[in-house]
Design a protein around this motif. Structure first.
Motif, PDB file in Angstrom:
ATOM      1  N   GLY A 212       7.923  -4.258   1.319  1.00 47.67           N
ATOM      2  CA  GLY A 212       6.702  -3.778   0.463  1.00 47.67           C
ATOM      3  C   GLY A 212       7.236  -2.269   0.249  1.00 47.67           C
ATOM      4  O   GLY A 212       7.748  -1.505   0.983  1.00 47.67           O
ATOM      5  N   HIS A 213       6.399  -1.658  -0.636  1.00 43.03           N
ATOM      6  CA  HIS A 213       6.488  -0.368  -1.164  1.00 43.03           C
ATOM      7  C   HIS A 213       7.888   0.130  -1.218  1.00 43.03           C
ATOM      8  O   HIS A 213       8.627  -0.309  -1.447  1.00 43.03           O
ATOM      9  CB  HIS A 213       5.402   0.322   0.029  1.00 43.03           C
ATOM     10  CG  HIS A 213       4.170  -0.347   0.286  1.00 43.03           C
ATOM     11  ND1 HIS A 213       3.078  -0.062  -0.512  1.00 43.03           N
ATOM     12  CD2 HIS A 213       4.171  -1.321   1.150  1.00 43.03           C
ATOM     13  CE1 HIS A 213       2.242  -1.098  -0.113  1.00 43.03           C
ATOM     14  NE2 HIS A 213       2.670  -1.623   1.082  1.00 43.03           N
ATOM     15  N   GLY A 214       7.936   1.645  -0.819  1.00 45.83           N
ATOM     16  CA  GLY A 214       9.373   2.309  -0.898  1.00 45.83           C
ATOM     17  C   GLY A 214       9.243   3.583  -2.021  1.00 45.83           C
ATOM     18  O   GLY A 214       8.467   3.438  -2.899  1.00 45.83           O
ATOM     19  N   ARG A 227       5.615   4.974   8.761  1.00 43.92           N
ATOM     20  CA  ARG A 227       5.189   4.740   7.459  1.00 43.92           C
ATOM     21  C   ARG A 227       5.528   3.252   7.189  1.00 43.92           C
ATOM     22  O   ARG A 227       6.620   2.724   7.601  1.00 43.92           O
ATOM     23  CB  ARG A 227       6.290   5.523   6.626  1.00 43.92           C
ATOM     24  CG  ARG A 227       5.907   6.895   6.750  1.00 43.92           C
ATOM     25  CD  ARG A 227       6.719   7.732   5.444  1.00 43.92           C
ATOM     26  NE  ARG A 227       8.014   7.726   5.864  1.00 43.92           N
ATOM     27  CZ  ARG A 227       9.079   8.283   4.961  1.00 43.92           C
ATOM     28  NH1 ARG A 227       8.586   9.159   4.236  1.00 43.92           N
ATOM     29  NH2 ARG A 227      10.484   8.143   5.349  1.00 43.92           N
ATOM     30  N   GLU A 228       4.893   2.647   6.587  1.00 43.82           N
ATOM     31  CA  GLU A 228       4.850   1.061   6.265  1.00 43.82           C
ATOM     32  C   GLU A 228       6.190   0.883   5.725  1.00 43.82           C
ATOM     33  O   GLU A 228       6.844   0.013   6.058  1.00 43.82           O
ATOM     34  CB  GLU A 228       3.759   0.693   5.488  1.00 43.82           C
ATOM     35  CG  GLU A 228       3.927  -1.028   5.215  1.00 43.82           C
ATOM     36  CD  GLU A 228       2.755  -1.418   4.328  1.00 43.82           C
ATOM     37  OE1 GLU A 228       1.930  -0.386   3.672  1.00 43.82           O
ATOM     38  OE2 GLU A 228       2.692  -2.536   3.825  1.00 43.82           O
ATOM     39  N   LYS A 229       6.661   1.660   4.628  1.00 49.89           N
ATOM     40  CA  LYS A 229       7.809   1.408   3.867  1.00 49.89           C
ATOM     41  C   LYS A 229       8.996   1.454   4.708  1.00 49.89           C
ATOM     42  O   LYS A 229       9.946   0.481   4.406  1.00 49.89           O
ATOM     43  CB  LYS A 229       7.923   2.402   2.630  1.00 49.89           C
ATOM     44  CG  LYS A 229       8.343   3.831   3.189  1.00 49.89           C
ATOM     45  CD  LYS A 229       8.645   4.620   1.969  1.00 49.89           C
ATOM     46  CE  LYS A 229       8.857   6.073   2.416  1.00 49.89           C
ATOM     47  NZ  LYS A 229       9.136   7.053   1.074  1.00 49.89           N
ATOM     48  N   ILE A 281       7.100  -8.454   2.846  1.00 52.66           N
ATOM     49  CA  ILE A 281       6.784  -8.252   4.199  1.00 52.66           C
ATOM     50  C   ILE A 281       6.162  -6.881   4.224  1.00 52.66           C
ATOM     51  O   ILE A 281       6.520  -5.622   3.679  1.00 52.66           O
ATOM     52  CB  ILE A 281       7.841  -7.794   5.265  1.00 52.66           C
ATOM     53  CG1 ILE A 281       8.977  -8.980   5.081  1.00 52.66           C
ATOM     54  CG2 ILE A 281       8.027  -7.379   6.453  1.00 52.66           C
ATOM     55  CD1 ILE A 281      10.307  -9.144   5.559  1.00 52.66           C
ATOM     56  N   HIS A 282       4.949  -6.735   4.837  1.00 53.14           N
ATOM     57  CA  HIS A 282       4.151  -5.817   4.804  1.00 53.14           C
ATOM     58  C   HIS A 282       3.597  -5.219   6.262  1.00 53.14           C
ATOM     59  O   HIS A 282       3.755  -5.874   7.378  1.00 53.14           O
ATOM     60  CB  HIS A 282       2.897  -5.849   3.842  1.00 53.14           C
ATOM     61  CG  HIS A 282       3.335  -5.763   2.640  1.00 53.14           C
ATOM     62  ND1 HIS A 282       3.038  -4.777   1.685  1.00 53.14           N
ATOM     63  CD2 HIS A 282       3.932  -6.955   1.888  1.00 53.14           C
ATOM     64  CE1 HIS A 282       3.536  -5.167   0.456  1.00 53.14           C
ATOM     65  NE2 HIS A 282       4.115  -6.262   0.452  1.00 53.14           N
ATOM     66  N   ALA A 283       3.115  -3.998   6.370  1.00 59.73           N
ATOM     67  CA  ALA A 283       2.333  -3.668   7.646  1.00 59.73           C
ATOM     68  C   ALA A 283       1.245  -2.693   7.430  1.00 59.73           C
ATOM     69  O   ALA A 283       1.507  -1.412   7.514  1.00 59.73           O
ATOM     70  CB  ALA A 283       3.293  -3.091   8.762  1.00 59.73           C
ATOM     71  N   ASP A 284       0.379  -3.031   6.573  1.00 59.76           N
ATOM     72  CA  ASP A 284      -0.714  -2.290   5.978  1.00 59.76           C
ATOM     73  C   ASP A 284      -1.843  -1.644   7.154  1.00 59.76           C
ATOM     74  O   ASP A 284      -1.823  -1.878   8.269  1.00 59.76           O
ATOM     75  CB  ASP A 284      -1.560  -3.111   5.137  1.00 59.76           C
ATOM     76  CG  ASP A 284      -0.724  -2.869   3.836  1.00 59.76           C
ATOM     77  OD1 ASP A 284      -1.075  -1.979   3.034  1.00 59.76           O
ATOM     78  OD2 ASP A 284       0.090  -3.765   3.623  1.00 59.76           O
ATOM     79  N   ALA A 285      -2.707  -0.671   6.376  1.00 55.80           N
ATOM     80  CA  ALA A 285      -3.624  -0.107   7.208  1.00 55.80           C
ATOM     81  C   ALA A 285      -5.004  -1.038   6.866  1.00 55.80           C
ATOM     82  O   ALA A 285      -4.807  -1.943   5.978  1.00 55.80           O
ATOM     83  CB  ALA A 285      -3.769   1.328   6.636  1.00 55.80           C
ATOM     84  N   HIS A 315      -5.450  -4.089  -2.849  1.00 53.59           N
ATOM     85  CA  HIS A 315      -4.847  -2.664  -2.038  1.00 53.59           C
ATOM     86  C   HIS A 315      -3.233  -2.977  -2.434  1.00 53.59           C
ATOM     87  O   HIS A 315      -2.823  -1.875  -3.000  1.00 53.59           O
ATOM     88  CB  HIS A 315      -5.001  -2.834  -0.558  1.00 53.59           C
ATOM     89  CG  HIS A 315      -4.637  -1.843   0.141  1.00 53.59           C
ATOM     90  ND1 HIS A 315      -5.063  -0.649   0.195  1.00 53.59           N
ATOM     91  CD2 HIS A 315      -3.376  -2.047   0.980  1.00 53.59           C
ATOM     92  CE1 HIS A 315      -4.413   0.339   1.274  1.00 53.59           C
ATOM     93  NE2 HIS A 315      -3.316  -0.706   1.539  1.00 53.59           N
ATOM     94  N   GLU A 316      -2.812  -4.088  -2.188  1.00 49.88           N
ATOM     95  CA  GLU A 316      -1.379  -4.164  -2.478  1.00 49.88           C
ATOM     96  C   GLU A 316      -1.181  -4.265  -4.184  1.00 49.88           C
ATOM     97  O   GLU A 316      -0.038  -3.613  -4.442  1.00 49.88           O
ATOM     98  CB  GLU A 316      -0.894  -5.540  -1.841  1.00 49.88           C
ATOM     99  CG  GLU A 316      -0.791  -5.808  -0.584  1.00 49.88           C
ATOM    100  CD  GLU A 316      -0.040  -4.596   0.049  1.00 49.88           C
ATOM    101  OE1 GLU A 316       0.855  -3.909  -0.644  1.00 49.88           O
ATOM    102  OE2 GLU A 316       0.075  -4.472   1.217  1.00 49.88           O
ATOM    103  N   ASN A 317      -1.828  -4.542  -4.834  1.00 52.94           N
ATOM    104  CA  ASN A 317      -1.607  -4.867  -6.414  1.00 52.94           C
ATOM    105  C   ASN A 317      -1.824  -3.291  -6.795  1.00 52.94           C
ATOM    106  O   ASN A 317      -1.406  -3.089  -7.993  1.00 52.94           O
ATOM    107  CB  ASN A 317      -2.803  -5.778  -6.808  1.00 52.94           C
ATOM    108  CG  ASN A 317      -2.518  -7.332  -6.709  1.00 52.94           C
ATOM    109  OD1 ASN A 317      -1.391  -7.396  -6.158  1.00 52.94           O
ATOM    110  ND2 ASN A 317      -3.304  -8.009  -6.971  1.00 52.94           N
TER     111      ASN A 317
HETATM  112 ZN   LIG Z   1       1.594  -3.203   2.140  1.00 54.88          ZN
END
Ligand SMILES: [Zn+2]
Length: 437
Positions: A212-214, A227-229, A281-285, A315-317
């Motif tokens: 995810g993210h980046g 950082r999650e990314k 794959i994520h690791a969110d708050a 949140h992801e969207n």
């Molecule tokens: Zn995420």
């Protein structure tokens, strides 16, 4: 007239933009240059040749040290930019010249303030000719197999490798290495086939992995700064190694470096390689630092399975807003229409996959909830690919943040994800591939 010009000059100085930051995100897919400022900027661009370059004139800007920093921020291995020149073209117009390393189709657009960002002016440099990702994946697989076979041959000694036309009975080597037996005289002129370790697979199984993210979108940031990314990329790169080590399987990453990929583009990449699975794959708050445990999500047709799931999907969207998408790019709407075709069958398979993965993750860590949750995640909407989103943990929880950073826990997580994917395929063997595109 003179008074008017003076007045205009004074006003313009007062309203001139200040640069907050310049950032460069190089990647094989595209390189992005972002200029963040306290006031909205506008820019015009044109291409020029000999040498090949893109010239960008930014309005309402004076040359400043912050802007000059851009020159030093371009890496020598940037796939697109060979160099940058910055100069004051006219009063209040700064000219940026990006020397290009390959044929490039630039997109220049602005983004309104969002999250921690103020106004952003973005230049995305895309290749004119997009490579065929499926072809690249197959070639990569073939060359990896050839290298593996060659390594085995080398280890067993050169003379075995040269038994193309054996005059002696083939040695009792493994099936993978056996030269054609002398008795098999039906096609005596046929050269020895390329070795196929592990036997010939019916077809390549392709798993799309989606960290995810980046880039401009860091994702969630933990209390000590993880950082999650970054953590999801580390996990995805390790997972790729594990999957590629399985016979007949190949992993494709939607991003393999620190750059932003829009949500619809992640889905498109998976469809272009005709992926059999999609794992985001994520690791969110989460809203409270106490929240902990991994969760697995599938798409929902009728609303979210819980308030948490809905919150997560919303949140992801929103990632595209932070990451920065050129809304004028024409392919975005086409893909969005496609995404609405999601079928009941896809969700059914996604729930099966999610169940297997959740079961394995439950063996190595806490679960937020014991069943696969559902909500309207944009990234899970490939109509023809079972798709799940794995929240590996909450980076907002200090304990989980340190676990997610720990290479030993990452390895456990990767092993669990691999086992879940393997179990899914063992119970649901992929069908012959249909060439849909
Ligand atoms: Zn995420």
């Amino acid at each position: 007239m003179g008074t008017l010009a003076l007045l205009l000059g004074a006003r313009d100085l007062a309203f001139g933009a200040s640069i907050i930051a310049v950032r460069v995100w190089p990647a094989a897919d595209y390189t992005r240059v972002t200029i963040e400022s306290d006031t909205a900027l506008s820019a015009k661009h044109f291409m020029a040749e000999n040498p090949s370059r893109v010239v960008i004139d930014v309005d309402g800007l004076e040359l400043s040290p912050a802007l000059r920093e851009l020159v030093g921020k371009v890496r020598s291995d940037d796939p697109f930019i060979g160099g940058v020149r910055v100069g004051q073209n006219q009063p209040r117009v700064v000219r940026l010249v990006l020397d290009l390393k390959q044929a490039t189709a630039p997109q220049v657009f602005t983004l309104a303030p969002v999250a921690a960002y103020q106004h952003r002016l973005v230049f995305d440099l895309y290749p004119t000719h997009e490579r065929d990702p499926l072809l690249a994946l197959i070639r990569e697989k073939e060359s990896a197999e050839q290298q593996a076979a060659k390594a085995v041959q080398d280890a067993l000694g050169e003379f075995i490798g040269r038994l193309d036309k054996p005059v002696l009975p083939a040695p009792a080597a493994s099936g993978a290495l056996a030269a054609p037996p002398v008795a098999a005289a039906s096609a005596p002129m046929t050269p020895a086939p390329a070795p196929e370790p592990g036997g010939k697979m019916e077809r390549l199984i392709i798993v799309a992995l989606d960290p995810g993210h980046g880039g401009e979108d860091p994702g969630a940031i933990g209390p000590s700064g993880l950082r999650e990314k970054d953590v999801v990329l580390q996990v995805a790169l390790q997972l790729r190694e594990h999957i590629n080590a399985l016979p007949g399987m190949r992993a494709m990453l939607t991003r393999d470096a620190d750059f932003f990929v829009p949500l619809h583009e992640r889905v498109r990449k998976a469809r272009r390689v005709q992926a059999d699975l999609f794992v985001s794959i994520h690791a969110d708050a989460f809203m409270t630092p106490q929240a902990r445990g991994a969760s697995v999500f599938a798409l929902s047709r009728n609303g979210a399975s819980s308030a948490t799931a809905r919150w997560m999907a919303d949140h992801e969207n929103a990632a595209d807003l932070v990451g920065g998408v050129n809304i004028k790019a024409k392919d975005a709407t086409v893909v969005r229409t496609l995404l609405d075709m999601s079928t009941t069958a896809q969700i059914k398979d996604s729930l099966k996959l999610g169940g297997e993965v959740l079961g394995q993750i439950g063996k190595v860590g806490h679960l937020h909830r014991g069943s696969v949750e559902q909500a309207g995640f944009a990234v899970l909407k490939a109509p023809d690919i079972p798709s799940i989103l794995v929240e590996t943990g909450f980076v907002s929880n200090p304990e989980e943040e340190s676990r997610l950073r720990d290479p030993r826990y990452q390895a456990q997580l990767v092993a669990a994800l691999t086992a879940g994917i393997k179990r899914y395929f063992a119970k649901n063997p992929p069908l012959a591939r249909q060439r849909a595109l």
